[in-house]
Scaffold this motif. Structure first.
Motif, PDB file in Angstrom:
ATOM      1  N   HIS A 140     -10.074   2.827  -4.265  1.00  0.00           N
ATOM      2  CA  HIS A 140      -9.914   4.052  -5.058  1.00  0.00           C
ATOM      3  C   HIS A 140      -8.446   4.319  -5.387  1.00  0.00           C
ATOM      4  O   HIS A 140      -7.993   5.468  -5.353  1.00  0.00           O
ATOM      5  N   MET A 141      -7.707   3.293  -5.731  1.00  0.00           N
ATOM      6  CA  MET A 141      -6.269   3.453  -5.947  1.00  0.00           C
ATOM      7  C   MET A 141      -5.817   3.042  -7.344  1.00  0.00           C
ATOM      8  O   MET A 141      -4.926   3.648  -7.919  1.00  0.00           O
TER       9      MET A 141
ATOM     10  N   ALA B  27       1.860   1.636  -3.537  1.00  0.00           N
ATOM     11  CA  ALA B  27       0.701   2.008  -4.355  1.00  0.00           C
ATOM     12  C   ALA B  27       0.396   3.493  -4.202  1.00  0.00           C
ATOM     13  O   ALA B  27       0.123   4.196  -5.187  1.00  0.00           O
ATOM     14  N   GLU B  28       0.442   3.992  -2.972  1.00  0.00           N
ATOM     15  CA  GLU B  28       0.168   5.409  -2.734  1.00  0.00           C
ATOM     16  C   GLU B  28       1.288   6.301  -3.249  1.00  0.00           C
ATOM     17  O   GLU B  28       1.045   7.446  -3.637  1.00  0.00           O
TER      18      GLU B  28
ATOM     19  N   LYS C  63       0.830  -1.211   0.000  1.00  0.00           N
ATOM     20  CA  LYS C  63       0.000   0.000   0.000  1.00  0.00           C
ATOM     21  C   LYS C  63       0.864   1.259   0.000  1.00  0.00           C
ATOM     22  O   LYS C  63       0.519   2.257  -0.634  1.00  0.00           O
TER      23      LYS C  63
ATOM     24  N   TRP D 226      -0.847   3.221 -10.433  1.00  0.00           N
ATOM     25  CA  TRP D 226      -0.822   1.904  -9.812  1.00  0.00           C
ATOM     26  C   TRP D 226      -1.665   0.961 -10.653  1.00  0.00           C
ATOM     27  O   TRP D 226      -2.844   1.211 -10.891  1.00  0.00           O
TER      28      TRP D 226
ATOM     29  N   PHE E 248      -7.661  -2.170  -0.620  1.00  0.00           N
ATOM     30  CA  PHE E 248      -7.087  -1.085  -1.414  1.00  0.00           C
ATOM     31  C   PHE E 248      -8.226  -0.461  -2.200  1.00  0.00           C
ATOM     32  O   PHE E 248      -8.724  -1.045  -3.169  1.00  0.00           O
TER      33      PHE E 248
ATOM     34  N   GLN F  26     -10.308   2.686 -14.443  1.00  0.00           N
ATOM     35  CA  GLN F  26     -10.759   3.488 -13.303  1.00  0.00           C
ATOM     36  C   GLN F  26     -12.092   4.184 -13.570  1.00  0.00           C
ATOM     37  O   GLN F  26     -12.905   4.359 -12.668  1.00  0.00           O
TER      38      GLN F  26
END
Length: 297
Positions: free
Chosen positions: A257-258, A152-153, A149, A158, A255, A276
């Protein structure tokens, strides 16, 4: 006095009949090498297709800082990156999410970096245990979800890669083991109780398979697997917030909205890409694995 050693041979008179001598190598029947089943081969080809296509589309020559995720699909990601050539990779830095990806980077002779040095990443490609129709993911089957994570952030983009078994409408339908929750060891009993009160009565501490005791993450923590009913899994972001607020929880394997896109290799050799914005792209099967795919815009 010590007992003197003896030499046992096939005709030794002191070898009991009920314990026949072991045959020599030349006398032993040949072993049959393990052959992958058709299903296993299809799954591996699906993983390779998803990984190769995602790399071709999203790991571009201008990308210099690249995150490498964890899981069974990720070796194909690294394989495809290496195939881009030493010239394009010579100035790149690769950031791992855990021990597996670190070893892949090193063994592939790519340049290893750390997120402490490179807190902004161009693109991270990672696997997932399950992905829903809104690109929310369950991750942490390999107990790497905290570092996953973080990367990813840190990434501008991502991307998730997986086979068809991970493609779901609602989280929890395919991945039934529960949400992985990384916890501080001294707090696990209290967190376990709180998760049960939140709606996961079957939440359990994950135990090692070849180890006496619980799984310990790369960060020295324990992992609890917490299955929740589908009604709660339909709103994973709210569930994530509730679980994350429990004292003692380090990270939650939801996870939300990534992901920019998720690539799924299918059984028939086709590819499904969820974007997305809700768009679903289908790429028909081709006789061979992809050799070059146009970059995504």
């Amino acid at each position: 006095m010590p007992i003197p050693p003896i030499v046992l041979t096939r005709d030794s008179s002191i070898l009991p009949d009920q314990y026949p001598a072991r045959p020599s190598l030349s006398e032993r029947p040949p072993t049959t090498p393990a052959v992958p089943t058709v299903a296993a081969t299809v799954i591996e080809e699906a993983k390779r297709l998803a990984a190769w296509t995602a790399v071709d589309r999203h790991v571009l020559p201008e990308h210099k800082i690249i995150g490498i995720g964890s899981g069974s699909t990720v070796p194909y990601v690294v394989e495809r990156i290496v195939a881009q050539g030493s010239e394009v990779n010579k100035d790149r830095i690769f950031i791992p999410t855990g021990f597996q990806s670190k070893e892949l980077i090193i063994s592939s002779k790519l340049h290893l970096g750390d997120v402490d040095q490179y807190p902004t990443i161009d693109v991270t490609i990672d696997g997932a245990d399950e992905v829903d129709s809104d690109l929310n993911c369950i991750k942490g089957g390999g107990a790497c979800h905290l570092r996953e994570k973080v990367l990813a952030e840190a990434a501008d983009t991502w991307i998730v890669v997986a086979d068809y078994r991970k493609n779901s409408q609602v989280l929890g339908r395919n991945w039934t083991h529960g949400i992985p929750v990384e916890v501080a060891p001294f707090a696990y009993a209290k967190v376990l109780l709180n998760l049960q009160l939140l709606g996961s009565p079957k939440a359990t501490l994950r135990m090692g398979k070849a180890k006496a005791g619980p799984i310990v993450t790369d960060n020295g923590n324990f992992v609890i697997d917490a299955p929740f009913p589908e009604e709660q899994m339909k709103d994973p972001y709210t569930l994530l917030a509730r679980v994350k607020m429990l004292t003692g929880v380090v990270e939650v394997g939801l996870f939300c909205h990534m992901a920019k896109a998720a690539y799924f290799g299918n059984q028939d050799g086709s590819l499904t890409i969820r974007w997305q914005d809700g768009k679903i792209e289908q790429i028909a099967a081709t006789p061979d694995a992809p050799t070059q795919v146009e970059p995504a815009v």
